[in-house]
Design a protein around this motif. Sequence first.
Motif, PDB file in Angstrom:
ATOM      1  N   ILE A 159     -37.210 -47.778  -9.331  1.00 18.15           N
ATOM      2  CA  ILE A 159     -38.422 -47.727  -8.503  1.00 18.15           C
ATOM      3  C   ILE A 159     -37.955 -47.486  -7.080  1.00 18.15           C
ATOM      4  O   ILE A 159     -37.194 -48.283  -6.525  1.00 18.15           O
ATOM      5  CB  ILE A 159     -39.222 -49.047  -8.574  1.00 18.15           C
ATOM      6  N   LYS A 160     -38.356 -46.356  -6.505  1.00 18.26           N
ATOM      7  CA  LYS A 160     -38.019 -46.092  -5.107  1.00 18.26           C
ATOM      8  C   LYS A 160     -39.208 -46.529  -4.263  1.00 18.26           C
ATOM      9  O   LYS A 160     -40.361 -46.336  -4.626  1.00 18.26           O
ATOM     10  CB  LYS A 160     -37.767 -44.592  -4.862  1.00 18.26           C
ATOM     11  N   SER A 172     -44.923 -51.639  -3.257  1.00 13.98           N
ATOM     12  CA  SER A 172     -43.940 -50.808  -2.559  1.00 13.98           C
ATOM     13  C   SER A 172     -44.674 -49.730  -1.778  1.00 13.98           C
ATOM     14  O   SER A 172     -45.878 -49.557  -1.925  1.00 13.98           O
ATOM     15  CB  SER A 172     -42.969 -50.174  -3.567  1.00 13.98           C
ATOM     16  N   PHE A 200     -43.510 -51.975 -11.412  1.00 13.90           N
ATOM     17  CA  PHE A 200     -44.004 -51.139 -10.306  1.00 13.90           C
ATOM     18  C   PHE A 200     -45.393 -51.621  -9.850  1.00 13.90           C
ATOM     19  O   PHE A 200     -45.701 -51.635  -8.658  1.00 13.90           O
ATOM     20  CB  PHE A 200     -44.067 -49.684 -10.800  1.00 13.90           C
ATOM     21  N   LEU A 231     -39.708 -43.953 -10.646  1.00 14.62           N
ATOM     22  CA  LEU A 231     -41.086 -44.107 -10.175  1.00 14.62           C
ATOM     23  C   LEU A 231     -41.072 -44.290  -8.665  1.00 14.62           C
ATOM     24  O   LEU A 231     -40.192 -44.975  -8.130  1.00 14.62           O
ATOM     25  CB  LEU A 231     -41.713 -45.366 -10.783  1.00 14.62           C
ATOM     26  N   SER A 232     -42.044 -43.702  -7.983  1.00 17.63           N
ATOM     27  CA  SER A 232     -42.137 -43.915  -6.536  1.00 17.63           C
ATOM     28  C   SER A 232     -43.571 -43.706  -6.085  1.00 17.63           C
ATOM     29  O   SER A 232     -44.320 -42.956  -6.725  1.00 17.63           O
ATOM     30  CB  SER A 232     -41.224 -42.923  -5.820  1.00 17.63           C
ATOM     31  N   GLN A 233     -43.926 -44.351  -4.979  1.00 15.44           N
ATOM     32  CA  GLN A 233     -45.255 -44.127  -4.402  1.00 15.44           C
ATOM     33  C   GLN A 233     -45.328 -42.709  -3.838  1.00 15.44           C
ATOM     34  O   GLN A 233     -46.418 -42.161  -3.677  1.00 15.44           O
ATOM     35  CB  GLN A 233     -45.525 -45.126  -3.259  1.00 15.44           C
ATOM     36  N   LEU A 278     -40.899 -50.637 -16.676  1.00 17.96           N
ATOM     37  CA  LEU A 278     -40.746 -50.299 -15.260  1.00 17.96           C
ATOM     38  C   LEU A 278     -42.116 -50.107 -14.598  1.00 17.96           C
ATOM     39  O   LEU A 278     -42.318 -50.500 -13.451  1.00 17.96           O
ATOM     40  CB  LEU A 278     -39.891 -49.031 -15.106  1.00 17.96           C
ATOM     41  N   THR A 279     -43.044 -49.527 -15.334  1.00 19.03           N
ATOM     42  CA  THR A 279     -44.395 -49.334 -14.786  1.00 19.03           C
ATOM     43  C   THR A 279     -45.050 -50.680 -14.504  1.00 19.03           C
ATOM     44  O   THR A 279     -45.718 -50.847 -13.476  1.00 19.03           O
ATOM     45  CB  THR A 279     -45.254 -48.497 -15.774  1.00 19.03           C
TER      46      THR A 279
END
Lengths: 482, 140
Positions: A480-481, A131, A126, A437-439, A122-123
């Motif tokens: 991932i948001k 995003s 990402f 995960l999100s920014q 996922l990383t």
Amino acid sequence: MSYKEFLKRVDENKVVIPKGSFEGMRVDCEIFLNREIEKYLEEDSVKQLVNVSKLPGIVKKSLAMPDIHSGYGFPIGGVAAFDLKNGIISPGGVGYDINCGVRCIVTDLKRNDLKKCIKELLTKIFLEVPSGIGSEGSLRLKKNDLKRIVLKGAFWAVENGFGDDRDLESIESNGCLKGGDFECISEEAIERGISQQGTLGSGNHFLEIDYVSEIFDADIAKKFELFENQIVIMLHTGSRGFGHQICSDYVSLFQKDLRKKGIPLPDKQLVYSYFNSDLGRRYYKAMAGAANYAFCNREIIGYMIKKTILKFFKVSQNDLKIELLYDIAHNIAKIEEYEIDGKKGKLIVHRKGATRSFPKGHPELKGIFKETGQPVLIPGDMLSGGYILVGGERSVEETFSSTCHGAGRTLSRKEAVRFSKRVNVFDKIKESGVFVLSQSNRTIVEEIPQAYKNVDDVVKTVRDAKLSFPVAKLLPIGVIKG
Amino acid sequence: MEYRLLDDTGDLGIEVKGEDFSKLFENLGNSIYDIMLKREDVFISKIERDTLKEDSLEDLLIKFSNMIIYKLECKRFVGKIVKADFKKSKKFFVVDYKIFGERFVPSRHFIKNVFKAATYHNFEMVEDEKYKKVKIYFDL
């Protein structure tokens, strides 16, 4: 007296406000809603639905799906069809994020294959898929590229090596809405759009790695090559700043036009123009261009995901299946043919937070989908997962071939932030085992599961109303948001 | 600064006031930046200035708000202080603005809220002897 007081339950899955309940209503209002989720219905969204019923040229009824909540002009979850000759087109019936939609990618990976490496994978995704706020893609587009994207949609991605031509028949409208016209789009929109192709964006946009937790229809699941514990990827994004700017530009132009003509509006965001007018046609062409931008965006992101997964597992595409199941829009206005009073005619169908739900045999569907019906992709909140459904025959006559688009919010973003102060959201996510995960942590807090209705209840309503039928349930393992 | 946040199921609204229209535009610009990011992280190394005009005050306030969003997305510019001068001609409502700020650096400028568009949803404009007040909702 409140708007909700006029609601009459006609069966277990539908409530109605009959024409005549409020001055100016041209048609009935119908909301698909079972008793469990009726409690979430807001006064404002019912008022918006009644306002839509007053618009010129509306055909049969002003509709809302069970994920209804308050929007701008139209409620989210709203569906309305207008006569092409005497009816209107409204940016409020499409939304700011034109062709916001969902893509589902299926793989032959199993849940166990990702058990130890989900965080790492996922990383990687990402890092590859930009995003967050004003995120810019790695693609360096020229104005002429954007012009071709507006015209060709996902086909541009395919012809430029960012997609697979087999994908096109698995995208709503084959990834291209006819009529996209660059001449109808402002310089500001072009500037906002040129750097954002291949980006996820922010807010409620996401990329989810799910597994199939339950199969409801074994025959169709087999045809879609779905099986229990299979890894699938759901992607939710749209036309980014490009679509937002086009919507803002035309809302402003429509405002001026209506003011000049002295036409009053019940809601300033419910602006419209007759479809046959110059302004109406120009909006349609710009909106189709933004829809094509979004189809292309999801095709490019799909390609990035596939490339990243293949690289991660150090395999070629012959060794690992990563294929598009379907790609649908849920903020769009489209010209479709329906039988009204025994006559076939073309209508402009607005779906604002609603998904097309063509049943099996529909002439617009191709390949396997002609036998099964069109896949309908319904995400839930970030911990509860979503559903893959297929279009039901009853949707054609009941809802202009439409169904729900998600769970639907119950808490405002501010309320969600307030709520998360009482419950430690990050502990809850950790307990769930879903890797998120999100920014921005703020996005995670705003998108907590408690901010949404239970997606199971929403899907139960559309199933019981025979608008669409569940094929499989998905549960997330990584999110991932935006 | 004189603003307050308003609740909305989908998005976010703000109510801003100012003792005159110039001050109202300044406070609107400053409050958008205040909600969008930590203004204390923004240095001043650049000034963005322009004139906007519209045939209604409502359209001008929406256009002004959307201009700030556009500057962040396309010009990669974030503001610390907004100055505005409002005028009304026979035909138009006009605002001259200056925004003091710098280039957006994602690693240094912490974005709290992402605004995507200013809308006409529940737009309200109230004037009394003391204040001009506006309510604007934003799509996030």
